[in-house]
Design an enzyme around this catalytic site. Sequence first.
Site, PDB file in Angstrom:
ATOM      1  N   ASP A  68       0.965  -0.838  -0.266  1.00  0.00           N
ATOM      2  CA  ASP A  68       0.295  -0.525   0.142  1.00  0.00           C
ATOM      3  C   ASP A  68       1.138   1.230   0.115  1.00  0.00           C
ATOM      4  O   ASP A  68       1.572   1.327   0.094  1.00  0.00           O
ATOM      5  CB  ASP A  68      -1.104  -0.081   1.046  1.00  0.00           C
ATOM      6  CG  ASP A  68       0.052  -0.787   2.271  1.00  0.00           C
ATOM      7  OD1 ASP A  68       1.074  -0.264   2.896  1.00  0.00           O
ATOM      8  OD2 ASP A  68      -0.936  -1.463   3.072  1.00  0.00           O
ATOM      9  N   ASN A  72      -7.012  -3.741  14.097  1.00  0.00           N
ATOM     10  CA  ASN A  72      -9.068  -3.470  14.297  1.00  0.00           C
ATOM     11  C   ASN A  72      -8.549  -5.290  12.689  1.00  0.00           C
ATOM     12  O   ASN A  72      -9.704  -5.410  12.430  1.00  0.00           O
ATOM     13  CB  ASN A  72      -9.285  -2.789  12.909  1.00  0.00           C
ATOM     14  CG  ASN A  72      -8.763  -2.328  11.672  1.00  0.00           C
ATOM     15  OD1 ASN A  72      -7.644  -2.765  11.768  1.00  0.00           O
ATOM     16  ND2 ASN A  72      -8.763  -1.423  11.390  1.00  0.00           N
ATOM     17  N   HIS A  93      -7.685  -5.157   9.939  1.00  0.00           N
ATOM     18  CA  HIS A  93      -7.081  -4.910   8.593  1.00  0.00           C
ATOM     19  C   HIS A  93      -5.368  -5.532   8.054  1.00  0.00           C
ATOM     20  O   HIS A  93      -4.511  -5.890   8.894  1.00  0.00           O
ATOM     21  CB  HIS A  93      -7.101  -3.385   8.277  1.00  0.00           C
ATOM     22  CG  HIS A  93      -5.575  -2.420   8.360  1.00  0.00           C
ATOM     23  ND1 HIS A  93      -5.475  -1.599   9.337  1.00  0.00           N
ATOM     24  CD2 HIS A  93      -4.156  -2.972   8.836  1.00  0.00           C
ATOM     25  CE1 HIS A  93      -4.638  -0.877   9.747  1.00  0.00           C
ATOM     26  NE2 HIS A  93      -3.143  -1.986   9.154  1.00  0.00           N
ATOM     27  N   GLU A 104      -9.318  -2.541   4.947  1.00  0.00           N
ATOM     28  CA  GLU A 104     -10.003  -2.268   6.312  1.00  0.00           C
ATOM     29  C   GLU A 104     -10.945  -3.118   6.329  1.00  0.00           C
ATOM     30  O   GLU A 104     -11.948  -3.235   6.250  1.00  0.00           O
ATOM     31  CB  GLU A 104     -10.087  -0.376   6.316  1.00  0.00           C
ATOM     32  CG  GLU A 104      -9.189   0.512   6.148  1.00  0.00           C
ATOM     33  CD  GLU A 104      -8.310   0.283   7.615  1.00  0.00           C
ATOM     34  OE1 GLU A 104      -8.521  -0.613   8.694  1.00  0.00           O
ATOM     35  OE2 GLU A 104      -8.467   1.410   8.540  1.00  0.00           O
TER      36      GLU A 104
HETATM   37  C1  F6R Z   1       1.383  -1.601   5.958  1.00  0.00           C
HETATM   38  C2  F6R Z   1       0.515  -2.588   6.195  1.00  0.00           C
HETATM   39  C3  F6R Z   1      -0.424  -1.976   7.247  1.00  0.00           C
HETATM   40  C4  F6R Z   1       0.275  -2.928   8.632  1.00  0.00           C
HETATM   41  C5  F6R Z   1       0.189  -2.381  10.167  1.00  0.00           C
HETATM   42  C6  F6R Z   1      -0.022  -2.957  10.879  1.00  0.00           C
HETATM   43  O1  F6R Z   1       1.716  -1.828   4.800  1.00  0.00           O
HETATM   44  O2  F6R Z   1       0.268  -3.164   5.596  1.00  0.00           O
HETATM   45  O3  F6R Z   1      -1.527  -3.716   7.519  1.00  0.00           O
HETATM   46  O4  F6R Z   1       0.926  -4.062   8.667  1.00  0.00           O
HETATM   47  O5  F6R Z   1      -0.790  -1.398  10.147  1.00  0.00           O
HETATM   48  O6  F6R Z   1       0.630  -1.868  11.391  1.00  0.00           O
HETATM   49  P1  F6R Z   1       1.754  -1.742  12.709  1.00  0.00           P
HETATM   50  O7  F6R Z   1       3.757  -2.968  11.944  1.00  0.00           O
HETATM   51  O8  F6R Z   1       2.887  -0.451  12.321  1.00  0.00           O
HETATM   52  O9  F6R Z   1       1.280  -2.398  14.073  1.00  0.00           O
END
Ligand code: F6R
Length: 242
Positions: A67, A136, A138, A143
């Site tokens: 992303d 959450n 995702h 999401e």
């Molecule tokens: C970002 C992504 C998100 C993160 C998630 C956890 O490329 O894919 O799904 O893996 O937001 O983020 P952290 O590792 O910062 O807790």
Amino acid sequence: MRLIVTENYEEMSYSAAQETAKFIKENPELVLGLSTGGTPLGTYQELIKLHENENLDFSKITTFNLDEYIGLEPKHPQSYTRYTWDNFLSKVNIQKQNVHIPPGIFKDEKQVLKEYDEKILEVNGIDVQILGVGGNGHIGFNEPNQFLHPNTHITNLTDETIKDNSRFFLNIDEVPKQAVAMGVGSILRAKHIIFIASGDEKAEAVRKTFNEKITTHCPSSLLQLHANLTVILDKKAARLLN
Ligand code: F6R
């Protein structure tokens, strides 16, 4: 599913890097899916060490990021383009033309989304996806929602995600509200997924991912359907698992 529970974040990172390196050695032309955020930082550091000390070769590796925030220039300190180059790719021998990250600024939305999917298809999909999880549930900014997108799309970040990610920005108002995200279809079609999570704050998301019914309201629960899933957790993130 193969589950590895480690003592702490450092061991989780080491284990995820070893697992990734094994795939790279088996297939030097591997297509590697990259996640961003706090969780994979240690994994990338360990992969850099393997490159420096053991000549792990990235010269024929292709990467696809999950992303990018909409509205951030590639050189913005919090863009995922900058994150990926600064924390990983500039420190290994990858070829620039093999790196794919969706743009955060563009004119033709449809074209951008179509091109990203076409590029993934051209290389026959992701071989190994490194995947974190949001609090959450995702995955790659897919999401929780009634419906999920199979392909690359524009996603509205939830208030929870914006709040979680505000720790990387000067203040919460600076966090972009939207992102370009690879779809759950492309993620689930990855031939192998390395799922990583660490810390108490991920324990409930991890429990819902693996111990509850599959629902689009917890996108990571779809991973239960994946045939080649390696789950690497530290013991805090694993603490609510059955
Ligand atoms: C970002 C992504 C998100 C993160 C998630 C956890 O490329 O894919 O799904 O893996 O937001 O983020 P952290 O590792 O910062 O807790």
